[in-house]
Design an enzyme around this catalytic site. Structure first.
Site, PDB file in Angstrom:
ATOM      1  N   ASP A 140      59.044 -30.808 -18.729  1.00  0.00           N
ATOM      2  CA  ASP A 140      57.579 -30.928 -18.612  1.00  0.00           C
ATOM      3  C   ASP A 140      56.779 -29.625 -18.720  1.00  0.00           C
ATOM      4  O   ASP A 140      57.149 -28.622 -18.101  1.00  0.00           O
ATOM      5  CB  ASP A 140      57.196 -31.477 -17.231  1.00  0.00           C
ATOM      6  CG  ASP A 140      57.993 -32.666 -16.793  1.00  0.00           C
ATOM      7  OD1 ASP A 140      58.814 -33.159 -17.562  1.00  0.00           O
ATOM      8  OD2 ASP A 140      57.791 -33.096 -15.641  1.00  0.00           O
ATOM      9  N   GLU A 165      54.990 -40.729 -13.032  1.00  0.00           N
ATOM     10  CA  GLU A 165      55.149 -39.291 -12.834  1.00  0.00           C
ATOM     11  C   GLU A 165      53.962 -38.581 -13.479  1.00  0.00           C
ATOM     12  O   GLU A 165      53.196 -39.170 -14.228  1.00  0.00           O
ATOM     13  CB  GLU A 165      56.445 -38.797 -13.502  1.00  0.00           C
ATOM     14  CG  GLU A 165      57.698 -39.507 -13.012  1.00  0.00           C
ATOM     15  CD  GLU A 165      59.004 -39.004 -13.636  1.00  0.00           C
ATOM     16  OE1 GLU A 165      59.965 -38.828 -12.894  1.00  0.00           O
ATOM     17  OE2 GLU A 165      59.055 -38.803 -14.859  1.00  0.00           O
TER      18      GLU A 165
END
Ligand code: FRU
Length: 481
Positions: A27, A200
């Site tokens: 990420d 998320e």
């Protein structure tokens, strides 16, 4: 280095996308503009090329396209994985780390217990070195499933807002704080939209609306259950009053209908109020099998966001940031007015440089027509039976399959622009409302056309070489760059 050369030993090294010199990346984290630099922190394993030892890596850029890798910013410790989070510039020194300190708000995932708490680290030297706050954690609800804080300054209220995922409950919790240390719960958003997978990486921001006014956008990454299976990013357009986010339509939409777009987030503090986004160009379902070495993981192009209205709804639109256009180098190859039936090879000896490919087709009688990349490794085209723009990836190291999204014909034509790099393609269509991001790993670089079940016509095809944005990788030490 011209766009024609690329180290042969790294055949899949992206030329216009960020990759760390070596090791694993997932990420994007801590996206913030500060003092003339865009910061890109990211989930990074300084010790290896699979997920583990989660730390924050760091790169900076003047323009969201040319990145310089700076190495590990916040390392994992024996106790703590440094999971995803954000960075704010605390102009007024509300947290006590000094005026204009950079403050990272991240999830500390306990290596022993798996409990996920929220923690701070601060930097007074433009993000180069970081000190963990002694009073960590700043938010602990005793959960193993509470992560990825996105923090921003809510000017209308004069306080900080944190959006954070309660993953298995499919909720995004909102908190407020005056000092980044004491947090008060405000509200929960969700479950809504896609709820098959865990939620998320939330993001929440305001965007101008064409024709006046503005709306708030909530991004939520979902894994699995994405539009192409596995990971995906959905968004909701709505309103935020300082306490509660209320979507206009709780069904949500996919930000990108490709297979390799996840954990997308936006930069805070960008000059001129632009809102730009970047995502991890991978899918948790395939990421461990990505056949690259000595790095694993790439970011998408940076994309500028806007909102467009169509069919009584407000949609998120994305286009590559303008600095991508500055990479155009040399004369394009152009083709036009071609009848396409079956496979039509066009360019068989492409070098490793990245390409911007703009195509316009009339589907004619064909069931499917489009561009073929890398000898059939992936086809990008229009499916007349489903009315979709699609990507169809052939068998290879990552999951094969076909997936797509809305395709709007204008004057009976489909038009799209594809950014093709060493192992990826990002397709933008319908003014940026439909985006498809996929990795693919061709054995040979080539570009052709194909039409299945009838004849299509290619109205025009412009293949523009792009010069590499990537600097020569500094020779990395044993523990990363
Ligand atoms: C999303 C994610 C986050 C977590 C991080 C760990 O891809 O699972 O929820 O913070 O990756 O690397």
């Amino acid at each position: 280095m011209s766009h024609r050369s690329l180290p042969r030993r790294e055949p899949y090294r992206p030329q216009i996308h960020y990759t760390p010199a070596r090791n694993w990346m997932n990420d994007p984290n801590g996206l913030v503009w500060h003092d003339g630099e865009y910061h890109l922190f990211y989930q990074y394993n300084p010790e290896g090329d699979q997920w583990g030892n989660m730390s924050w890596g760091h790169a900076v850029s003047p323009d969201l396209v040319h990145w310089e890798e700076l190495g590990t910013a916040i390392p994992a410790t024996e106790d703590e994985h440094v999971f995803s989070g954000s960075v704010v510039i605390d102009e007024h020194g509300t947290a006590g780390f000094g005026r204009s300190a950079a403050v990272a708000v991240y999830t500390a995932s306990c290596q022993r217990t798996g409990v996920q708490t929220q923690a701070l680290a601060s930097s007074a030297d433009r993000g180069r070195t970081w000190t963990r706050y002694r009073g960590n954690p700043v938010l602990d609800i005793g959960s193993k499933d509470f992560r990825d804080p996105k923090v921003f300054w809510y000017a209308e209220g004069g306080y900080w807002i944190m959006a954070i995922a309660r993953c298995s409950e499919r909720r995004i919790a909102l908190y407020r704080s005056a000092d980044l240390k004491a947090w008060t719960w405000l509200s929960d958003f969700g479950p809504a939209g896609a709820t098959l997978g865990e939620w998320e990486m939330p993001d929440l921001f305001r965007l101008p609306l064409e024709g006046g006014g503005s709306r708030w956008v909530m991004l939520v990454s979902v894994n699995p259950g994405g539009p192409a299976g596995g990971s995906g990013v959905q968004y909701f357009v709505g309103d935020f009053d300082g306490v509660t986010f209320t979507p206009e339509d709780a069904s949500g939409s996919w930000a990108d209908v490709g297979r390799d777009f996840y954990a997308a987030a936006t930069w805070e503090g960008t000059p001129e109020g632009r809102r730009c986004l970047i995502g991890w160009m991978a899918n948790w379902g395939d990421a461990a099998a990505i056949p690259t070495h000595p790095w694993r993981g790439a970011m998408t192009l940076s994309r500028e966001l806007s909102l467009v209205t169509a069919g009584g709804r407000t949609w998120l639109a994305q286009r590559p940031v303008a600095a991508v256009r500055d990479l155009r180098a040399g004369e394009p190859f152009t083709f036009g007015d071609l009848e396409v039936r079956g496979d039509v090879p066009l360019l068989g000896h492409l070098d490793e440089g990245a390409l911007e490919v703009t195509a316009e087709f009339e589907p004619g009688t064909a069931e499917r027509a489009g561009l073929v990349l890398g000898d059939g490794a992936i086809v990008i085209g229009y499916d007349a039976r489903t009315g979709e723009l699609f990507a169809e990836r052939g068998p290879g190291p990552v999951t094969a399959g076909r997936h797509g999204g809305t395709a709007v014909l204008r004057d009976g034509r489909i038009r799209f622009t594809a950014y093709v790099d060493a192992c990826s393609v990002e397709v933008f269509s319908d003014d940026g409302r439909t985006v498809i991001t996929d990795l693919f790993f061709p054995e040979r670089r080539a570009l052709g056309l194909s039409a299945v079940g009838g004849t299509a016509s290619l109205v025009s095809l412009v293949v523009q070489p792009l010069r590499p944005a990537r600097r020569d990788v500094r020779s990395p030490g044993p523990h990363g760059a």
